[in-house]
Structure formats: structure tokens, C-alpha cells
Write a protein that holds these residues in place. Structure first.
Motif, mmCIF file in Angstrom:
data_model
loop_
_atom_site.group_PDB
_atom_site.id
_atom_site.type_symbol
_atom_site.label_atom_id
_atom_site.label_comp_id
_atom_site.label_asym_id
_atom_site.label_seq_id
_atom_site.Cartn_x
_atom_site.Cartn_y
_atom_site.Cartn_z
ATOM 1 N N ASN A 1 10.560 -6.382 -8.965
ATOM 2 C CA ASN A 1 11.252 -7.173 -7.926
ATOM 3 C C ASN A 1 10.784 -6.866 -6.500
ATOM 4 N N LYS A 2 9.582 -6.344 -6.357
ATOM 5 C CA LYS A 2 9.073 -6.091 -5.000
ATOM 6 C C LYS A 2 7.908 -7.021 -4.651
ATOM 7 N N GLY A 3 7.737 -8.052 -5.469
ATOM 8 C CA GLY A 3 6.690 -9.042 -5.174
ATOM 9 C C GLY A 3 5.287 -8.557 -5.451
ATOM 10 N N ILE A 4 5.183 -7.530 -6.287
ATOM 11 C CA ILE A 4 3.872 -6.944 -6.590
ATOM 12 C C ILE A 4 3.665 -6.988 -8.098
ATOM 13 N N TYR A 5 2.458 -7.320 -8.513
ATOM 14 C CA TYR A 5 2.196 -7.370 -9.952
ATOM 15 C C TYR A 5 0.888 -6.632 -10.257
ATOM 16 N N ALA A 6 0.939 -5.749 -11.239
ATOM 17 C CA ALA A 6 -0.265 -4.982 -11.620
ATOM 18 C C ALA A 6 -0.937 -5.683 -12.805
ATOM 19 N N LEU A 7 -2.212 -5.991 -12.622
ATOM 20 C CA LEU A 7 -2.966 -6.730 -13.645
ATOM 21 C C LEU A 7 -4.094 -5.828 -14.113
ATOM 22 N N PHE A 8 -4.119 -5.486 -15.397
ATOM 23 C CA PHE A 8 -5.225 -4.616 -15.824
ATOM 24 C C PHE A 8 -6.454 -5.461 -16.144
ATOM 25 N N SER A 9 -7.574 -5.033 -15.601
ATOM 26 C CA SER A 9 -8.811 -5.826 -15.661
ATOM 27 C C SER A 9 -9.233 -6.146 -17.071
ATOM 28 N N LYS A 10 -8.973 -5.205 -17.994
ATOM 29 C CA LYS A 10 -9.432 -5.428 -19.366
ATOM 30 C C LYS A 10 -8.775 -6.655 -19.971
ATOM 31 N N LYS A 11 -7.551 -6.971 -19.510
ATOM 32 C CA LYS A 11 -6.856 -8.146 -20.038
ATOM 33 C C LYS A 11 -7.687 -9.392 -19.756
ATOM 34 N N PHE A 12 -8.213 -9.433 -18.510
ATOM 35 C CA PHE A 12 -9.028 -10.564 -18.091
ATOM 36 C C PHE A 12 -10.327 -10.624 -18.911
ATOM 37 N N VAL A 13 -10.987 -9.458 -19.022
ATOM 38 C CA VAL A 13 -12.240 -9.402 -19.778
ATOM 39 C C VAL A 13 -11.987 -9.703 -21.258
ATOM 40 N N ASN A 14 -10.875 -9.153 -21.790
ATOM 41 C CA ASN A 14 -10.560 -9.385 -23.204
ATOM 42 C C ASN A 14 -10.301 -10.851 -23.498
ATOM 43 N N SER A 15 -9.597 -11.540 -22.574
ATOM 44 C CA SER A 15 -9.306 -12.945 -22.817
ATOM 45 C C SER A 15 -10.598 -13.761 -22.810
ATOM 46 N N VAL B 1 -5.564 -8.357 -2.499
ATOM 47 C CA VAL B 1 -5.483 -7.574 -3.744
ATOM 48 C C VAL B 1 -5.798 -6.113 -3.414
ATOM 49 N N ILE B 2 -5.252 -5.232 -4.216
ATOM 50 C CA ILE B 2 -5.617 -3.805 -4.101
ATOM 51 C C ILE B 2 -6.220 -3.403 -5.442
ATOM 52 N N MET B 3 -7.453 -2.938 -5.374
ATOM 53 C CA MET B 3 -8.137 -2.503 -6.593
ATOM 54 C C MET B 3 -7.834 -1.022 -6.819
ATOM 55 N N LEU B 4 -7.462 -0.695 -8.051
ATOM 56 C CA LEU B 4 -7.125 0.689 -8.367
ATOM 57 C C LEU B 4 -8.107 1.277 -9.371
ATOM 58 N N PHE C 1 0.841 -1.206 0.000
ATOM 59 C CA PHE C 1 0.000 0.000 0.000
ATOM 60 C C PHE C 1 0.881 1.264 0.000
ATOM 61 N N GLU C 2 1.925 1.225 0.833
ATOM 62 C CA GLU C 2 2.834 2.384 0.923
ATOM 63 C C GLU C 2 3.539 2.632 -0.406
ATOM 64 N N GLU C 3 3.976 1.551 -1.034
ATOM 65 C CA GLU C 3 4.687 1.685 -2.321
ATOM 66 C C GLU C 3 3.772 2.320 -3.363
ATOM 67 N N LEU C 4 2.519 1.918 -3.339
ATOM 68 C CA LEU C 4 1.570 2.474 -4.315
ATOM 69 C C LEU C 4 1.285 3.951 -4.018
ATOM 70 N N GLU C 5 1.243 4.275 -2.717
ATOM 71 C CA GLU C 5 1.019 5.681 -2.325
ATOM 72 C C GLU C 5 2.124 6.572 -2.900
ATOM 73 N N LYS C 6 3.373 6.029 -2.902
ATOM 74 C CA LYS C 6 4.530 6.821 -3.365
ATOM 75 C C LYS C 6 4.409 7.171 -4.846
ATOM 76 N N ILE C 7 3.892 6.220 -5.640
ATOM 77 C CA ILE C 7 3.857 6.440 -7.099
ATOM 78 C C ILE C 7 2.445 6.826 -7.577
#
Lengths: 402, 138
Positions: free
Chosen positions: A247-261, A223-226, A91-97
């Protein structure tokens, strides 16, 4: 005119006189209407399921632990229980960026899979929602409930046993069922929702029962929803998050990828089904036409006698078409009935079998589809018999009676 | 032909009634009676019911008409719908573990028998039509 010599009475007698032929014709039309109905319902249900997923995945990006994106797919799709947690610093890492990638809102969710305690209980996915920050589940959860979930209250998915007022026990804690969700055709149907305070209590109990911590750093965020600010692309932002938090153990997955597949698989399945239905339709026309043609060739003498007795060509065509109508109607009604039974029996397991979201159309639409399938099958049967009937009506009376 | 349909349904009904406790037993009951035990009782009763109606059809032609075939197919289908909780009936259900006998052996056998009964009933209904038994007059 007495009933015994009406056109429909003669047609019925003709059907009964050659039961083998009539049986085959009915089975062909029955299979046609069966596949037509079931195929159309299948296509419609898959489209409905995909639309349901698209409507309910209100997040632009989902932040999941690195390597866990397939788990998220199966949770969202079929509700397959899974327990995983992001690092506590996520959560903190996401707050930074936050400003660099255009994050407007963030909401954490906690996943906890229950235990397979006895033969009659099975693991289900518990989902803890942060009601203060949530912008995805809360809107349609509140439609079912009418208020926010209090501590110790749960809302159960459509396929989970439990009704308002019931008490369900998870990890030795009794939870009150506050409501049930409408069917969504996706993983939400097999999930149980609660607030994060409640799931934190259950997580502690789970740690005690399992005799090991769920996560070494004490994180209880799965999960953190953005939600992105207007003008930011989910694909570009997801790539940027992955680059910045590499390399921080976090992966961003865009929802459209899931819906598109899902949409891509849906298009393929729809194409295959449509092609099969057209092929079946053509086959049914050819078979019905062939059987009628052969049958009427055998009955040339009968046609000649009817012509000699004064029946016009029009009467003969009408007689044969009435016969075709009865056979097609009976077959079509049976086909749709059998199709309805198959849909009732197999649709509950369709999500797991097809691995795709599956949402049956409304009852009104189902009835409409049944009527259309019946109509299409009857028209097919009658049209297929038309050519043979016209040909049979052209019989030369002198030639036949000689 | 109608007698043949009746005979097949009679035997299928018998097999169905024997499946949950004799041929392909459901899970053993411990101190806790499980949902599959009640489902087994339901399937046994439905099997006896099917066998009884089919037996009547062997001796009385009125029982070969479409209404009895519809009743038989509905009874057979309920043997799938009730254990799987598509139709909720009291404590009837199945164990969640796919390796348990009720899931691994009883239900697969029951499903085959149900499919057989259902197919025979559909064939019977078509046969009644082409042979002149219009059930609305039955």
C-alpha cells in the motif's frame, strides 16, 4: 562425347519438355527451402533476442510504481515510450529494509517519453542513468562510448536516427549524439540514454511545455534496479519487499519473471514452427515423389527406348536423379533468395509484430543457414525422386516396345 | 507467357508510378517538405523504370531474360526498402503518424503492387528455366 547427349543435357531437355510439371516441382521445392530458411532464422532470432534480454537485464529486482509493471515490460521489450514516476520516498523506504531483503546495490533510472511534435517526429523513450550507482546499462554502454556520458550527451539505440556528431533536439534542448548502440533485439534499440542531470533539465522543460508537473511530489525516479547479495533469491526478496511496502505505491518485479515469460512464449512458438516445418517437409517429399512417379509413368515408352538403345538401369536412375537435382537446386536457390528478401523486408518490424525480442543471427550464421536450407531442400528433392526413378528403371523393354 | 509477364509488369509499373501523386497521394506539402514527398518521387521514378523495362520485354526478347526480371524485382523492392529507411537514401522516409495519407493509403497500395511485381518476376524466372532460358547464358 558431344555436350548434346551428355546426361545433364538430356536432363535439361526433359525439364523443358514438360514445363508445367517442372514449374510445379520448382515451386514446391522453392516453398520448402523458403519456409525452412525463414523458419530457422525466425527460431534463431527469437532465441537470440531472449538471450540478449537475459544478458542485459542484470538487475535481480526492478522497483516500479504499483500497477505499472506492464509498462515496464513494453518499455524493455519494444521501447514503447512511457512516462511514470515512483513516489519520492521510494528510495528511503528501500534503504530501511535494505538488510532484511538482502539488497547489495540500488540504482535509479528516469524514463521520459518525448512528444509527438510533428508528423515526421515520433515519441521515443529517454532514459536517464545514474552513472555513479549503475551496474546494468553502464558496462555495455561504455563499450560503445569508451567513457561516461557528459551533460548534454546522448547515446542512441540502433533504430534511432542520429550519428555521432549529430545534434538532436528534445524539449527545445539540443543534445549531442556521442555514440550509437549495437542492435540488441529489444526495447533498448528504440531508446536514447543520457545521464540523470541531463534528463532532469529535459524534465523541467517538459513540465514547462505541458504546463503541469510530471509528478506532484517532484520525484524523478521511474524505476530502481536492485542487485541482491549472494544467497538471496530474487523471487523471495521481491515477495518480501511487496509485503513490507504494501500500500505504498511501490511494486517489486523480479527480472526472471519477465525473462521466464519470454522463454515460455519462445518455447511455444518454436514448437509450433518446428511442427510446421516437419509437416511441410513431409508434404514436400510426398508431392515431389508423387509428381515424379506420375511423370515417369507417362514416360515408360521413353525409358523402354533408352533401355533398347543400350542404356543401363543405372544410367536411367542417374538421368532421373540429375533431372530432380536441377529442379531441386533451382527451386532451393530461389526459395532462399526469396526468404532473404522477406527477412530483409519484415525483420525491422518483427519486435512489434511478434511482441517478443528479436535479434537476427550474424551474417556468417545467416549464410550458413542459407547453405544448409539449400542443401536440405536439394537432398529432399533428390531422395523423393529416388523411389520413382528406381521403379522406372525396372521397365520391361519387351513389354513396352511391343 | 513471357509477353503476359511483361504486360503485367508494365501495368504494375504504371500503377506504381501513378500511386504516390495521382492514385493514392502522399501527404500534402506545407512549408515543410516531408520525407514521404521524396519517397513519392522515388517510387514514381522506380515505377517508370519498371514500366520501361517491361515495355522493352514486350518487343525485344532479350529483355524477357532473367537479368531484366532481377532488375525489375530489385527496383520494386527498393520502393519498400527506401521509404521505410531500411536502405537510407537522402531525405526519403515516411511520416511517423500512421493516420497520415502516406502511411494509411499510399504505402498499402504500393506494397500490393510490389508484391504483385515480385511474384510475377519469380514466376518469370522459373518459367525461363523450365522453358530453357538459362540466364547465365543471357
Amino acid at each position: 562425347m558431344p555436350d548434346s547427349i551428355s546426361l545433364s543435357a538430356v536432363a535439361k531437355k526433359n525439364i523443358q519438355r514438360n514445363p508445367g510439371r517442372s514449374f510445379c516441382l520448382i515451386v514446391v521445392v522453392m516453398l520448402l527451402s523458403l519456409f525452412l530458411f525463414v523458419g530457422t532464422v525466425l527460431i534463431s532470432s527469437l532465441s537470440g533476442g531472449a538471450a540478449s534480454v537475459a544478458n542485459r537485464l542484470g538487475a535481480d529486482i526492478m522497483i516500479v510504481p504499483e500497477g505499472f509493471d506492464p509498462h515496464v515490460d513494453s518499455i524493455l521489450l519494444s521501447g514503447k515510450p512511457s512516462t511514470f514516476y515512483l513516489p519520492s520516498y521510494a528510495f528511503e523506504e528501500l534503504e530501511k529494509i535494505k538488510n532484511d531483503v538482502g539488497i547489495e546495490a540500488m540504482s535509479a533510472q528516469t524514463f521520459l517519453a518525448t512528444l509527438n511534435a510533428s508528423c515526421c517526429s515520433y515519441p521515443v523513450q529517454l532514459v536517464g542513468i545514474d552513472f555513479d550507482s549503475d551496474f546494468i546499462v553502464k558496462p555495455w554502454l561504455e563499450i560503445s562510448l569508451g567513457h561516461e556520458l557528459h551533460d548534454g550527451e546522448i547515446i542512441v539505440g540502433y533504430h534511432v536516427a542520429g550519428y555521432p556528431g549529430d545534434t538532436l533536439q528534445f524539449f527545445s534542448k539540443n543534445l549531442n549524439v556521442a555514440g550509437r548502440l549495437e542492435q540488441t533485439g529489444m526495447g533498448f534499440d528504440s531508446m536514447i540514454f543520457m545521464n540523470r542531470a541531463t534528463i532532469a533539465v529535459l524534465a523541467k522543460e517538459a513540465e514547462r511545455i505541458r504546463e503541469r508537473p510530471l509528478k506532484n511530489d517532484g520525484s524523478l525516479t521511474s524505476v530502481i534496479m536492485l542487485k541482491l547479495k549472494p544467497g538471496f533469491s530474487s523471487t523471495a526478496s521481491a515477495i518480501e519487499i511487496n509485503r513490507l511496502l504494501n500500500n505504498k505505491g511501490i511494486y517489486a518485479l523480479f527480472s526472471k519473471k519477465f525473462v521466464n515469460s519470454i522463454s515460455a512464449s519462445l518455447i511455444t512458438i518454436s514448437k509450433i514452427l518446428s511442427f510446421s516445418l516437419i509437416a511441410l517437409w513431409l508434404l514436400a517429399i510426398v508431392i515431389v515423389a508423387l509428381i515424379f512417379s506420375l511423370s515417369l509413368s507417362e514416360r515408360k515408352k521413353e525409358m523402354g527406348v533408352l533401355r533398347a538403345l543400350g542404356a543401363s538401369r543405372g544410367i536411367l536412375i542417374k538421368l532421373n536423379l540429375t533431372e530432380a537435382f536441377f529442379v531441386s537446386f533451382y527451386g532451393a536457390v530461389l526459395g532462399v533468395t526469396v526468404g532473404s528478401v522477406l527477412i530483409t523486408v519484415f525483420s525491422p518490424g518483427a519486435v512489434e509484430a511478434l511482441n517478443m525480442p528479436f535479434l537476427l543471427p550474424s551474417k556468417t550464421k545467416l549464410i550458413l543457414l542459407a547453405v544448409i536450407s539449400d542443401f536440405a531442400a536439394v537432398v529432399t528433392g533428390v531422395i523423393a525422386a529416388l523411389w520413382a526413378s528406381v521403379k522406372a528403371s525396372r521397365v520391361d523393354v519387351h513389354e513396352i516396345m511391343r | 507467357m513471357k509477353k503476359l509477364f511483361g504486360a503485367v509488369n508494365f501495368l504494375s509499373g504504371l500503377f506504381l508510378s501513378l500511386a504516390p501523386f495521382v492514385l493514392f497521394p502522399v501527404c500534402d506539402t506545407t512549408e515543410k517538405i516531408m520525407g514521404c514527398y521524396y519517397s513519392g518521387i522515388f517510387i514514381t521514378c522506380a515505377g517508370i523504370f519498371i514500366a520501361l523495362i517491361s515495355l522493352l520485354s514486350l518487343f525485344f526478347s532479350v529483355w524477357t531474360k532473367n537479368f531484366s526480371l532481377v532488375i525489375i524485382s530489385a527496383a520494386a523492392l527498393s520502393c519498400w526498402l527506401v521509404p521505410n529507411k531500411i536502405i537510407e537514401l537522402g531525405p526519403c522516409g515516411l511520416c511517423a503518424n500512421p493516420a497520415h495519407p502516406c502511411q494509411a493509403s499510399t504505402m498499402p497500395a504500393v506494397e500490393i503492387i510490389i508484391a504483385l511485381i515480385f511474384t510475377v518476376c519469380i514466376a518469370g524466372i522459373i518459367f525461363n528455366f523450365v522453358k530453357g532460358d538459362f540466364s547465365s547464358r543471357a
